[in-house]
Design a protein around this motif. Sequence first.
Motif, PDB file in Angstrom:
ATOM      1  N   PRO A 271       0.796  -1.243   0.000  1.00 14.32           N
ATOM      2  CA  PRO A 271       0.000   0.000   0.000  1.00 14.32           C
ATOM      3  C   PRO A 271       0.821   1.283   0.000  1.00 14.32           C
ATOM      4  O   PRO A 271       0.504   2.225  -0.744  1.00 14.32           O
ATOM      5  CB  PRO A 271      -0.840  -0.135   1.272  1.00 14.32           C
ATOM      6  CG  PRO A 271      -1.007  -1.607   1.458  1.00 14.32           C
ATOM      7  CD  PRO A 271       0.298  -2.211   1.010  1.00 14.32           C
ATOM      8  N   ILE A 272       1.889   1.362   0.792  1.00 13.97           N
ATOM      9  CA  ILE A 272       2.644   2.613   0.867  1.00 13.97           C
ATOM     10  C   ILE A 272       3.362   2.892  -0.453  1.00 13.97           C
ATOM     11  O   ILE A 272       3.491   4.045  -0.876  1.00 13.97           O
ATOM     12  CB  ILE A 272       3.659   2.583   2.048  1.00 13.97           C
ATOM     13  CG1 ILE A 272       4.330   3.950   2.199  1.00 13.97           C
ATOM     14  CG2 ILE A 272       4.696   1.484   1.848  1.00 13.97           C
ATOM     15  CD1 ILE A 272       3.395   5.062   2.568  1.00 13.97           C
ATOM     16  N   LEU A 273       3.821   1.845  -1.131  1.00 12.67           N
ATOM     17  CA  LEU A 273       4.449   2.028  -2.441  1.00 12.67           C
ATOM     18  C   LEU A 273       3.414   2.407  -3.489  1.00 12.67           C
ATOM     19  O   LEU A 273       3.662   3.248  -4.364  1.00 12.67           O
ATOM     20  CB  LEU A 273       5.182   0.753  -2.867  1.00 12.67           C
ATOM     21  CG  LEU A 273       6.373   0.310  -2.016  1.00 12.67           C
ATOM     22  CD1 LEU A 273       6.994  -0.963  -2.587  1.00 12.67           C
ATOM     23  CD2 LEU A 273       7.423   1.413  -1.934  1.00 12.67           C
TER      24      LEU A 273
ATOM     25  N   VAL B 205       0.139   7.620  -8.885  1.00 12.95           N
ATOM     26  CA  VAL B 205       0.155   8.894  -9.622  1.00 12.95           C
ATOM     27  C   VAL B 205       0.393   8.633 -11.107  1.00 12.95           C
ATOM     28  O   VAL B 205      -0.229   9.248 -11.973  1.00 12.95           O
ATOM     29  CB  VAL B 205       1.247   9.839  -9.053  1.00 12.95           C
ATOM     30  CG1 VAL B 205       1.452  11.045  -9.963  1.00 12.95           C
ATOM     31  CG2 VAL B 205       0.864  10.293  -7.648  1.00 12.95           C
ATOM     32  N   HIS B 206       1.284   7.694 -11.405  1.00 11.61           N
ATOM     33  CA  HIS B 206       1.564   7.355 -12.798  1.00 11.61           C
ATOM     34  C   HIS B 206       0.364   6.684 -13.453  1.00 11.61           C
ATOM     35  O   HIS B 206       0.108   6.875 -14.648  1.00 11.61           O
ATOM     36  CB  HIS B 206       2.788   6.434 -12.857  1.00 11.61           C
ATOM     37  CG  HIS B 206       3.208   6.078 -14.254  1.00 11.61           C
ATOM     38  ND1 HIS B 206       3.599   7.020 -15.179  1.00 11.61           N
ATOM     39  CD2 HIS B 206       3.293   4.870 -14.889  1.00 11.61           C
ATOM     40  CE1 HIS B 206       3.910   6.426 -16.317  1.00 11.61           C
ATOM     41  NE2 HIS B 206       3.725   5.121 -16.165  1.00 11.61           N
ATOM     42  N   HIS B 207      -0.387   5.936 -12.685  1.00 14.38           N
ATOM     43  CA  HIS B 207      -1.537   5.190 -13.219  1.00 14.38           C
ATOM     44  C   HIS B 207      -2.817   6.024 -13.266  1.00 14.38           C
ATOM     45  O   HIS B 207      -3.816   5.575 -13.833  1.00 14.38           O
ATOM     46  CB  HIS B 207      -1.790   3.942 -12.375  1.00 14.38           C
ATOM     47  CG  HIS B 207      -0.872   2.816 -12.697  1.00 14.38           C
ATOM     48  ND1 HIS B 207      -1.156   1.850 -13.634  1.00 14.38           N
ATOM     49  CD2 HIS B 207       0.359   2.512 -12.215  1.00 14.38           C
ATOM     50  CE1 HIS B 207      -0.159   0.998 -13.708  1.00 14.38           C
ATOM     51  NE2 HIS B 207       0.773   1.368 -12.862  1.00 14.38           N
ATOM     52  N   SER B 208      -2.798   7.184 -12.681  1.00 10.95           N
ATOM     53  CA  SER B 208      -4.030   7.968 -12.559  1.00 10.95           C
ATOM     54  C   SER B 208      -4.403   8.716 -13.833  1.00 10.95           C
ATOM     55  O   SER B 208      -5.488   9.287 -13.918  1.00 10.95           O
ATOM     56  CB  SER B 208      -3.892   8.975 -11.405  1.00 10.95           C
ATOM     57  OG  SER B 208      -2.844   9.898 -11.670  1.00 10.95           O
TER      58      SER B 208
ATOM     59  N   HIS C 182       5.313  10.505  -9.426  1.00 11.34           N
ATOM     60  CA  HIS C 182       5.556  11.247  -8.192  1.00 11.34           C
ATOM     61  C   HIS C 182       7.056  11.199  -7.920  1.00 11.34           C
ATOM     62  O   HIS C 182       7.687  10.152  -8.105  1.00 11.34           O
ATOM     63  CB  HIS C 182       4.794  10.614  -7.027  1.00 11.34           C
ATOM     64  CG  HIS C 182       4.722  11.491  -5.820  1.00 11.34           C
ATOM     65  ND1 HIS C 182       5.788  11.608  -4.932  1.00 11.34           N
ATOM     66  CD2 HIS C 182       3.737  12.309  -5.350  1.00 11.34           C
ATOM     67  CE1 HIS C 182       5.443  12.447  -3.972  1.00 11.34           C
ATOM     68  NE2 HIS C 182       4.212  12.895  -4.202  1.00 11.34           N
ATOM     69  N   PRO C 183       7.667  12.313  -7.500  1.00  6.68           N
ATOM     70  CA  PRO C 183       9.129  12.309  -7.280  1.00  6.68           C
ATOM     71  C   PRO C 183       9.604  11.239  -6.299  1.00  6.68           C
ATOM     72  O   PRO C 183      10.683  10.674  -6.477  1.00  6.68           O
ATOM     73  CB  PRO C 183       9.423  13.725  -6.770  1.00  6.68           C
ATOM     74  CG  PRO C 183       8.093  14.321  -6.415  1.00  6.68           C
ATOM     75  CD  PRO C 183       7.095  13.649  -7.284  1.00  6.68           C
TER      76      PRO C 183
ATOM     77  N   ARG D  66       0.273  15.872  -3.815  1.00  4.28           N
ATOM     78  CA  ARG D  66      -0.228  15.694  -2.438  1.00  4.28           C
ATOM     79  C   ARG D  66      -0.951  14.367  -2.248  1.00  4.28           C
ATOM     80  O   ARG D  66      -1.095  13.895  -1.103  1.00  4.28           O
ATOM     81  CB  ARG D  66      -1.197  16.844  -2.079  1.00  4.28           C
ATOM     82  CG  ARG D  66      -0.589  18.237  -2.131  1.00  4.28           C
ATOM     83  CD  ARG D  66      -1.543  19.262  -1.507  1.00  4.28           C
ATOM     84  NE  ARG D  66      -2.866  19.246  -2.123  1.00  4.28           N
ATOM     85  CZ  ARG D  66      -3.216  19.956  -3.173  1.00  4.28           C
ATOM     86  NH1 ARG D  66      -2.326  20.750  -3.758  1.00  4.28           N
ATOM     87  NH2 ARG D  66      -4.456  19.914  -3.650  1.00  4.28           N
ATOM     88  N   SER D  67      -1.416  13.765  -3.322  1.00  5.16           N
ATOM     89  CA  SER D  67      -2.337  12.630  -3.232  1.00  5.16           C
ATOM     90  C   SER D  67      -1.801  11.417  -2.450  1.00  5.16           C
ATOM     91  O   SER D  67      -2.610  10.737  -1.818  1.00  5.16           O
ATOM     92  CB  SER D  67      -2.749  12.183  -4.640  1.00  5.16           C
ATOM     93  OG  SER D  67      -1.640  11.692  -5.375  1.00  5.16           O
ATOM     94  N   PRO D  68      -0.495  11.102  -2.446  1.00  4.70           N
ATOM     95  CA  PRO D  68      -0.064   9.942  -1.655  1.00  4.70           C
ATOM     96  C   PRO D  68      -0.319  10.086  -0.162  1.00  4.70           C
ATOM     97  O   PRO D  68      -0.359   9.094   0.581  1.00  4.70           O
ATOM     98  CB  PRO D  68       1.449   9.864  -1.933  1.00  4.70           C
ATOM     99  CG  PRO D  68       1.602  10.537  -3.248  1.00  4.70           C
ATOM    100  CD  PRO D  68       0.606  11.650  -3.251  1.00  4.70           C
TER     101      PRO D  68
END
Length: 261
Positions: free
Chosen positions: A110-112, A118-121, A134-135, A255-257
């Motif tokens: 989950p944390i990963l 973000v890449h899949h969104s 995400h950086p 911010r989403s993570p």
Amino acid sequence: MSLQQIADLQPVILVGLIILLYSVETFFPYLQKPNNKKQHDIHNFILSFISFAVNGFIGLAVLFMVNLTAEKHLGLLNLLNLPDVIKVILSIFLLDFGSYCFHNLQHKIPILWRFHRVHHSDLYLNTSSALRFHPLDVILSQGIFFCIWIPIIGVPINAFIIYATIAICFVVMQHTNLKFPAWIEKYGRYVFSTPGWHKIHHANEQKFTDSHYGDVFTFWDRIFGTWHPVQPEDIKFGLKEFEPPEKQKAGFLIRSPFMNL
């Protein structure tokens, strides 16, 4: 041209390929374009610029680890008495296999996933999607992972340069909104992760999202059964929780993570 010159040209290759394919897909799009393509691409390129900059610093750390591995004779391949060309070939396959395994973890832990999603969104894939990361996802997958995996394998510098250059080209081509010749998709995917093959990985249906993990080769997906016989035209891209337009903005994605979506 020497391998060192190729390594020095990697940023130029990356940017040049993005410009070329982005220009071509503007006139010959394969799949549906976003309603507001300009805004979509601007937010993607903001994330891409950040990822590109972060990856530049990470590259120094990875290069240090590659040189340290050679200097200290670390890793499995340095324990085996093999011809240099065999070590290079094995290193390329093992780098991709390691990336396949870590990619699995990015979807399972989950944390990963919070950073990788973000890449899949992205709801509409095109060339601007290639570096939409995400950086912290970049730091984890391109930095920390390779700094651990390289000394375990014993990757020589020439193998890493070759693999990294190939992977750069693949990541751009896989996301571009262009239809490649049918023969490439039909026969190429037996070995390589072609654009049509990789796009399945961006479907908004989880069984498809959790498949087609290989960056360069399709061997691993075929061996472990993580692939599906479906075409890009038959799927919808993105993640359902990111469908509202305000959740496609670069600031929100950064911010989403740290949010529960």
